[in-house]
Design an enzyme around this catalytic site. Structure first.
Site, PDB file in Angstrom:
ATOM      1  N   GLU A  46       0.820  -1.209   0.000  1.00 51.77           N
ATOM      2  CA  GLU A  46       0.000   0.000   0.000  1.00 51.77           C
ATOM      3  C   GLU A  46       0.864   1.273   0.000  1.00 51.77           C
ATOM      4  O   GLU A  46       1.825   1.386   0.757  1.00 51.77           O
ATOM      5  CB  GLU A  46      -0.912   0.057   1.230  1.00 51.77           C
ATOM      6  N   ASP A  66      10.180   5.293  15.127  1.00 53.44           N
ATOM      7  CA  ASP A  66       9.963   6.718  14.943  1.00 53.44           C
ATOM      8  C   ASP A  66      10.419   7.415  16.221  1.00 53.44           C
ATOM      9  O   ASP A  66       9.909   7.128  17.302  1.00 53.44           O
ATOM     10  CB  ASP A  66       8.457   6.959  14.708  1.00 53.44           C
ATOM     11  N   ASP A 111      10.776  11.036  17.867  1.00 56.07           N
ATOM     12  CA  ASP A 111      10.284  12.382  17.621  1.00 56.07           C
ATOM     13  C   ASP A 111      10.733  13.295  18.763  1.00 56.07           C
ATOM     14  O   ASP A 111      10.561  12.979  19.933  1.00 56.07           O
ATOM     15  CB  ASP A 111       8.741  12.313  17.588  1.00 56.07           C
ATOM     16  N   CYS A 113      16.157  24.020  25.646  1.00 49.79           N
ATOM     17  CA  CYS A 113      16.515  24.908  24.525  1.00 49.79           C
ATOM     18  C   CYS A 113      15.337  25.135  23.591  1.00 49.79           C
ATOM     19  O   CYS A 113      15.168  26.215  23.046  1.00 49.79           O
ATOM     20  CB  CYS A 113      17.695  24.316  23.753  1.00 49.79           C
ATOM     21  N   CYS A 114      14.523  24.117  23.397  1.00 46.70           N
ATOM     22  CA  CYS A 114      13.404  24.216  22.450  1.00 46.70           C
ATOM     23  C   CYS A 114      12.214  23.455  23.024  1.00 46.70           C
ATOM     24  O   CYS A 114      12.340  22.724  23.987  1.00 46.70           O
ATOM     25  CB  CYS A 114      13.722  23.539  21.125  1.00 46.70           C
ATOM     26  N   GLY A 161      11.741  14.202   8.345  1.00 45.52           N
ATOM     27  CA  GLY A 161      11.102  15.254   7.573  1.00 45.52           C
ATOM     28  C   GLY A 161      10.595  16.392   8.428  1.00 45.52           C
ATOM     29  O   GLY A 161      10.265  17.447   7.916  1.00 45.52           O
ATOM     30  N   ARG A 162      10.530  16.181   9.727  1.00 45.73           N
ATOM     31  CA  ARG A 162      10.077  17.283  10.569  1.00 45.73           C
ATOM     32  C   ARG A 162      10.956  17.471  11.794  1.00 45.73           C
ATOM     33  O   ARG A 162      11.696  18.417  11.925  1.00 45.73           O
ATOM     34  CB  ARG A 162       8.619  17.092  10.984  1.00 45.73           C
ATOM     35  N   VAL A 165      13.887  11.271  13.622  1.00 45.57           N
ATOM     36  CA  VAL A 165      14.380  10.303  12.652  1.00 45.57           C
ATOM     37  C   VAL A 165      13.495   9.059  12.605  1.00 45.57           C
ATOM     38  O   VAL A 165      12.792   8.733  13.558  1.00 45.57           O
ATOM     39  CB  VAL A 165      15.842   9.860  12.972  1.00 45.57           C
ATOM     40  N   HIS A 177       0.490   0.015  10.169  1.00 43.40           N
ATOM     41  CA  HIS A 177       0.718   1.435  10.411  1.00 43.40           C
ATOM     42  C   HIS A 177       1.449   2.044   9.201  1.00 43.40           C
ATOM     43  O   HIS A 177       2.432   1.501   8.741  1.00 43.40           O
ATOM     44  CB  HIS A 177       1.581   1.592  11.666  1.00 43.40           C
TER      45      HIS A 177
HETATM   46 ZN    ZN Z   1      16.986  22.693  20.969  1.00 38.09          ZN
END
Ligand code: ZN
Length: 461
Positions: free
Chosen positions: A46, A111, A113, A123-124, A163-164, A167, A321
């Site tokens: 698919e 995945d 994230d 930091c973020c 992509g965002r 990895v 998935h």
């Molecule tokens: Zn950061």
């Protein structure tokens, strides 16, 4: 097209060019066909496409590379997800008797994230990433790559930028593709160490003896923790921004046992340097251990809680998935800043980014992703525009190629195919196509070895 003109509105113009001249269809097909050993393996796979205006189409499937190519050139998807290999052609799923259409096989995928680390990075947050917290991805890859190879015996791991903000790992070994849901869960569980949600303060608990897998993982974490945890995140500092859950009173991590916190209180008041404070904690752990006391792994627990990979277990568990393929389009600037910063850290500290896999280092991994992530802004310059400029630049050897083309006139299809191969070969993408080719060669070699082994076994009878 001038480099600075890029914006996401130009995607409808860029995508046809991308699918016509650059997309590595033959490698893509070669990958998902796995040598054609199993009947209909590619045909029953698919694909799902995200088209313009977020139109999402599932259950796409293709009989040949040519059909895939034609369809993708027609639809120009913004994003492609790869799903499972089903019992029947996904495109015909409505025509088979209900209940018989089933997901049979799929690569084992992981995945990781960055948003799952929000409680341990100051930091973020959310979708933001910088080179400081990107260290977490470096650690994750090194730990999981080792475990998947050494502890599980998998060989064909494809690591790519998701992509965002993280990895993906695609484990492509035949044994991995055939794993049941239960087995996938077991692998994911084995690799999961950080447990508990937002409310859980202490998310890692170690007991004696420490499992060999955790010991190996600690070896990796210990290399990065002083710089990442102590300097960059300043976890033992007195800043407002430090993690609310772990540090509350007198800069002492709340995950420490209360008696240890009490013992260290005075020392911490007299000492401000994070490295020295950390040494105090470690010395305390060593002392406790020497005295044969329980619960002396608190230093290791802190390091793991801060640095150990956090997996989205649900992605790994399911056979059906869907996971975004390594080709995906980015329209945000996060990758650009990530790339720029990673490049600079890469120059500063090459060893920190060494990565023991087919892709030799981080820069390869990230640039490799570019191969599939074309229209990305990098500091105002679109990578895609760069590639286009490269495409149109004349280069040495052009004349011979022309002569070759003329020779090929009688066989138009071959010439078109060759032209396409050359198109990406003349761009910076060539290096990453080569990487992917090498990865595919590795799978092909294993397959050959396996077939030989089987035929030898037959001869024995
Ligand atoms: Zn950061």
């Amino acid at each position: 097209m001038p480099s600075s003109d890029y914006d996401s509105a130009s995607l409808p113009d860029l995508l046809p060019l991308y699918y016509r001249r650059l997309f590595p269809f033959s490698q893509y097909y070669r990958w998902l066909n796995y040598g054609g050993v199993q009947k209909n393996y590619f045909q029953n796979r698919e694909f799902s496409f995200t088209l313009k205006d977020d139109i999402y189409v599932r259950y796409q499937s293709f009989t040949t590379q040519n059909e895939l190519e034609k369809e993708m050139q027609k639809m120009n998807p913004y994003k492609i997800d790869i799903g499972a290999v089903y019992s029947h052609r996904p495109s015909q799923h409505n025509t088979v008797k209900s209940g018989t259409f089933q997901a049979l096989e799929k690569e084992l995928v992981f995945d990781i994230d960055m948003t799952d680390y929000d409680d341990v990075r100051s930091c973020c947050s959310a979708a933001d990433i910088c080179s400081k917290c990107w260290t977490l991805m470096t650690i994750a890859i090194r730990i999981l790559d080792r475990a998947l190879r050494d502890d599980f015996g998998f060989q064909h791991l494809l690591w790519v930028y998701s992509g965002r903000r993280g990895v993906h790992c695609w484990v492509c070994d035949e044994a991995a593709r055939k794993l049941s849901v239960a087995a996938r869960s077991a692998v994911a569980e084995y690799l999961s160490l950080v447990k508990g949600g937002e409310e859980t303060m202490k998310k890692v608990s170690l007991s004696d003896p420490i499992h060999p897998f955790i010991r190996e993982s600690l070896l990796v974490v210990e290399q990065y923790f002083p710089r990442y945890g102590l300097q960059e995140q300043d976890i033992l500092g007195r800043k407002e921004s430090v993690d609310k859950h772990l540090i509350k009173e007198l800069d002492l991590p709340l995950t420490l046992p209360s008696n240890v916190r009490k013992d260290l209180q005075q020392d911490f008041q007299n000492e401000r340097k994070p490295e020295v404070r950390w040494k105090l904690i470690r010395d305390h752990a060593t002392k406790k251990k020497a005295a044969g006391k329980k619960g002396h792994h608190f230093d290791k627990e802190i390091m793991l809680q801060y640095c150990y990979p956090r997996l989205d277990v649900n992605v790994s568990k399911g056979v059906n998935h869907l996971l975004k393929t390594i080709h995906a389009f980015m329209t945000t600037t996060s990758l650009s800043s990530l790339l720029t910063r990673t490049c600079s850290s890469f120059n500063l500290d090459q060893d920190a980014f060494l990565f023991p896999s087919t892709l030799k280092n981080w820069i390869d991994l990230i640039l490799f992703a570019f191969f599939f992530l074309i229209p990305v802004k990098t500091d105002g310059i679109t990578f895609f525009s760069l590639i286009c400029e490269e495409l149109d630049r004349p280069r040495i050897g052009e004349e011979e190629e022309k002569a070759e083309d003329d020779k090929d006139k009688e066989n138009e299809k071959d010439a078109a195919e060759r032209r396409k191969i050359r198109d990406y070969k003349r761009t910076s993408l060539a290096k990453y196509v080569k990487c992917f080719d090498q990865f595919l060669d590795g799978i092909a070699q294993s397959r050959k070895g396996e077939l030989l082994r089987k035929s030898d076994l037959q001869k024995d009878f």
